[in-house]
Scaffold this motif. Structure first.
Motif, PDB file in Angstrom:
ATOM      1  N   PRO A 282       0.834  -1.202   0.000  1.00 50.88           N
ATOM      2  CA  PRO A 282       0.000   0.000   0.000  1.00 50.88           C
ATOM      3  C   PRO A 282       0.871   1.257   0.000  1.00 50.88           C
ATOM      4  O   PRO A 282       2.077   1.158   0.220  1.00 50.88           O
ATOM      5  CB  PRO A 282      -0.731  -0.130   1.341  1.00 50.88           C
ATOM      6  CG  PRO A 282       0.214  -0.851   2.233  1.00 50.88           C
ATOM      7  CD  PRO A 282       0.957  -1.804   1.342  1.00 50.88           C
ATOM      8  N   GLN A 284       0.272   4.299  -2.331  1.00 54.17           N
ATOM      9  CA  GLN A 284       0.572   4.868  -3.648  1.00 54.17           C
ATOM     10  C   GLN A 284       0.686   6.402  -3.687  1.00 54.17           C
ATOM     11  O   GLN A 284       1.714   6.915  -4.113  1.00 54.17           O
ATOM     12  CB  GLN A 284      -0.477   4.376  -4.642  1.00 54.17           C
ATOM     13  CG  GLN A 284      -0.314   4.969  -6.020  1.00 54.17           C
ATOM     14  CD  GLN A 284      -1.512   4.684  -6.886  1.00 54.17           C
ATOM     15  OE1 GLN A 284      -1.706   3.552  -7.292  1.00 54.17           O
ATOM     16  NE2 GLN A 284      -2.326   5.699  -7.138  1.00 54.17           N
ATOM     17  N   PRO A 285      -0.343   7.146  -3.222  1.00 51.76           N
ATOM     18  CA  PRO A 285      -0.215   8.610  -3.389  1.00 51.76           C
ATOM     19  C   PRO A 285       0.626   9.221  -2.283  1.00 51.76           C
ATOM     20  O   PRO A 285       0.449   8.894  -1.116  1.00 51.76           O
ATOM     21  CB  PRO A 285      -1.669   9.103  -3.269  1.00 51.76           C
ATOM     22  CG  PRO A 285      -2.401   8.039  -2.531  1.00 51.76           C
ATOM     23  CD  PRO A 285      -1.621   6.760  -2.602  1.00 51.76           C
ATOM     24  N   ASN A 302      -4.999   6.194   4.530  1.00 54.60           N
ATOM     25  CA  ASN A 302      -5.334   4.846   5.011  1.00 54.60           C
ATOM     26  C   ASN A 302      -4.309   4.422   6.059  1.00 54.60           C
ATOM     27  O   ASN A 302      -3.099   4.554   5.828  1.00 54.60           O
ATOM     28  CB  ASN A 302      -5.326   3.842   3.854  1.00 54.60           C
ATOM     29  CG  ASN A 302      -6.615   3.907   3.058  1.00 54.60           C
ATOM     30  OD1 ASN A 302      -7.689   4.107   3.629  1.00 54.60           O
ATOM     31  ND2 ASN A 302      -6.509   3.766   1.747  1.00 54.60           N
ATOM     32  N   SER A 305      -1.378   2.303   4.986  1.00 54.87           N
ATOM     33  CA  SER A 305      -0.572   3.020   3.988  1.00 54.87           C
ATOM     34  C   SER A 305       0.296   4.069   4.659  1.00 54.87           C
ATOM     35  O   SER A 305       1.463   4.265   4.284  1.00 54.87           O
ATOM     36  CB  SER A 305      -1.480   3.714   2.970  1.00 54.87           C
ATOM     37  OG  SER A 305      -2.486   2.835   2.546  1.00 54.87           O
TER      38      SER A 305
HETATM   39  O1  MOO Z   1      -3.068   1.450  -1.832  1.00 50.83           O
HETATM   40 MO1  MOO Z   1      -3.373   2.978  -0.948  1.00 50.83          MO
HETATM   41  O2  MOO Z   1      -1.963   3.223  -1.592  1.00 50.83           O
HETATM   42  O3  MOO Z   1      -2.329   2.992   0.332  1.00 50.83           O
HETATM   43  O4  MOO Z   1      -4.423   2.109  -0.008  1.00 50.83           O
END
Ligand code: MOO
Ligand SMILES: Nc1nc2c(c(=O)[nH]1)N[C@H]1C(S)=C(S)[C@@H](COP(=O)(O)OP(=O)(O)OC[C@H]3O[C@@H](n4cnc5c(N)ncnc54)[C@H](O)[C@@H]3O)O[C@H]1N2
Length: 408
Positions: A282, A284-285, A302, A305
Motif C-alpha cells: 500500500p 501509492q499517493p 489509510n 498506507s
Molecule cells: O493502496 Mo493505498 O496506496 O495505500 O491504499
C-alpha cells in the motif's frame, strides 16, 4: 509503469534532500539509544596492567612446574597480601608467593596465578597441589582495549555494551547526534481525536499516534499538531505550527478527492515539491518536498498506507538526520508459506509473520491485506518485500522480509 515512481528513486530524492543534524553532549545515563557523533579513541589500555583473573597466589611458574602429587606439593613462602585495589610492594622471588585477589595487579617477578582452590595456605606459607600452565589466570594489560584504538565509531547506536565501555574509558559525557523533531498532523473533517467526546459518525485519529510511535521508535521526538480541517486555511495554519520541527508529516488528503488539499497547500507553501504515485502497495499517493528548509511528507490517509510509507521514506530520512550508519531496517530471507500473485508493476509490502520453523526462517502473511486493516500491523513482525517485477510467489519460494520486531 507510466506515471508511477519507483520507491528507490523516491528514497534517493528524499535522502538527497536530507541533512544530518548536529551534535549535543549528554551524560552517560542519558545516552542509551542515542547515535554517537564522535569516534571514541581509547586514551589508555584496558586493563591498565596485568591483573589476576582469580583469587589465589601469584607465583613463579618455575617453582610449581614439577609433577605434583598430593604427598609432594610445592611449598612457597607467602611474602605479602594484595587485595583488589592494592599494589604489591615486593616482587616474587624464587620459592615465594604473594596472596592476590581477582583484579589486583600481578606483582613483579610472578608469571602465573594459582587459584586458591588448588592450594592449602597457612599464615606464612602455601602448599600447591596442582600445577597450572605458565601464564595461567593472568589477564594481560590491554587485552580488552589498546591505547589509541578506535573502540566505538561515529554513527553507532549506543547500547548497554557501548555505555559500559564509555564508562571504562572514563567518558562521563558523550557527543551524540540530535534527535529529529517530527511534527505530525492528521487531516480530514471525518476525524476526531482521542480527547474529544466519542461520536460514532467520526473516525478516530489513529494515524497521529501510530506515526508518533514510529517516530519514537526511530529515535525522534514527536510533536502532535492535532487534526487539520479539510480547508487550505486550516492546513496552512497547522503546517506553519510545525515549521519549528525538522520534519513535518501529514496524513490524509493526498489522493484525488474533492477535499484533498495537501498537495495544493504544499505547493503554495514551498517550491520543489514532488507529488508521487509511488509504485508500491500500500501507499501509492504521496507528496514530498521542502517547506522553508524542512522536510515535508504528505502520507496517504489509510492507516496501513501511512505506516508503510512512514517506514520506507520518513523513517529512512530520520535515520540519516539522526546520524545512523544503517538507514534501512535489517532484512532476512525466509521461506514463503503461501501463494501470492500480483501485477508486475508495483512493489508490495505484505504484512508478514516471520518464525523459526525446523531450523529455517519461514514467513506467512497476516491475512487480509487491505490498507485499512490495521490488525495486519498488529500481527506483523515484518514486511514481506515483493519486488516490482515479480508476478507470483509460490509456497517454498524465498522472499525478502524487512524485520520490524522480534522474530520468535
Ligand atoms: O493502496 Mo493505498 O496506496 O495505500 O491504499
Ligand atoms: N479516485 C481515487 N481515489 C483514491 C485513490 C486514487 O488514486 N484515486 N487512491 C486511494 C489510495 S491508494 C489511498 S492510500 C487513499 C489515500 O487517501 P488520502 O490520503 O486522500 O486520505 P483520505 O482520503 O483523507 O483518507 C483515506 C482513508 O484513511 C482514513 N484516515 C485518514 N486519516 C486518518 C487518521 N488520521 N486516522 C485514521 N484513519 C484515517 C480515512 O478515514 C479514509 O478511510 O486514497 C484512495 N482513494
Amino acid at each position: 509503469m507510466s506515471g508511477l515512481t519507483l520507491l528507490r528513486d523516491a528514497q534517493k530524492i528524499v535522502l538527497d534532500a536530507t541533512t544530518t543534524l548536529g551534535c549535543e553532549k549528554v551524560s552517560l545515563l542519558e545516552a542509551i539509544g542515542r547515535v554517537l557523533g564522535e569516534d571514541i579513541i581509547a586514551p589508555r589500555d584496558n586493563p591498565p596492567w596485568n591483573n589476576s583473573a582469580m583469587d589465589g597466589f601469584a607465583v613463579r611458574w618455575d617453582d610449581i612446574k614439577k609433577e605434583h602429587e598430593i604427598t609432594k606439593p610445592a611449598e612457597l613462602k607467602i611474602i605479602e597480601d594484595v587485595a583488589a585495589g592494592a599494589v604489591a610492594t615486593k616482587s616474587v622471588g624464587p620459592g615465594e608467593a604473594i596472596r592476590i585477589m581477582t583484579g589486583a595487579p600481578v606483582p613483579d617477578g610472578a608469571d602465573t596465578v594459582v587459584r586458591v582452590e588448588y592450594t592449602e595456605p597457612s599464615e606464612t606459607s602455601v602448599r600447591i597441589f596442582q600445577p597450572e600452565p605458565k601464564g595461567m589466570n593472568i589477564r594481560p594489560k590491554g587485552e580488552d582495549v589498546k591505547e589509541g584504538e578506535c573502540i566505538i565509531s561515529k554513527g553507532t547506536q549506543l547500547g548497554p555494551g557501548e555505555i559500559g565501555m564509555l564508562a571504562i574509558l572514563a567518558k562521563s559525557f558523550v557527543l551524540v547526534h540530535q534527535r529529529p523533531r517530527v511534527a505530525i498532523l492528521s487531516t480530514g473533517d471525518e476525524l476526531a481525536d482521542l480527547d474529544e467526546k466519542f461520536d460514532e459518525n467520526k473516525i478516530v485519529n489513529s494515524n497521529s499516534y501510530g506515526i508518533a510511535a514510529g517516530v519514537q521508535e526511530a529515535g525522534g521526538i514527536p510533536v502532535l499538531l492535532g487534526i487539520a480541517k479539510d480547508t487550505p486555511e486550516s492546513l496552512k495554519e497547522k503546517i506553519s505550527q510545525g515549521l519549528g520541527c525538522d520534519i513535518i508529516v501529514l496524513s490524509g488528503g493526498v489522493s484525488m478527492g474533492d477535499y484533498d488539499f495537501t498537495k495544493v497547500v504544499f505547493g503554495e507553501l514551498g517550491a520543489d515539491m514532488h507529488f508521487w504515485k509511488l509504485a508500491i502497495r500500500p501507499g501509492q499517493p504521496l507528496a514530498f518536498g521542502k517547506i522553508q528548509g524542512k522536510l515535508a511528507f504528505g502520507l496517504p490517509g489509510n492507516p496501513v498506507s501511512s505506516m508503510v510509507t512512514f517506514e520506507q521514506l520518513v523513517r529512512v530520512a530520520m535515520m540519516k538526520m539522526g546520524g545512523h550508519r544503517q538507514l534501512y531496517r535489517p532484512t532476512v530471507n525466509a521461506v514463503f508459506k503461501e501463494k501470492f500473485s500480483k501485477h508486475p508493476d508495483r512493489r508490495h509490502f505484505l504484512r508478514g509473520i516471520v518464525a523459526h520453523e525446523d531450523g529455517q526462517l519461514t514467513v506467512k502473511t497476516t491475512g487480509p491485506q487491505g490498507s485499512g486493516i490495521l490488525t495486519s500491523m498488529v500481527k506483523a513482525n515484518g514486511l514481506i518485500d515483493v519486488a516490482e517485477e515479480i508476478e507470483k510467489v509460490n509456497p517454498g519460494d524465498m522472499v525478502k522480509v524487512q524485520v520490524l520486531s522480534r522474530i520468535t
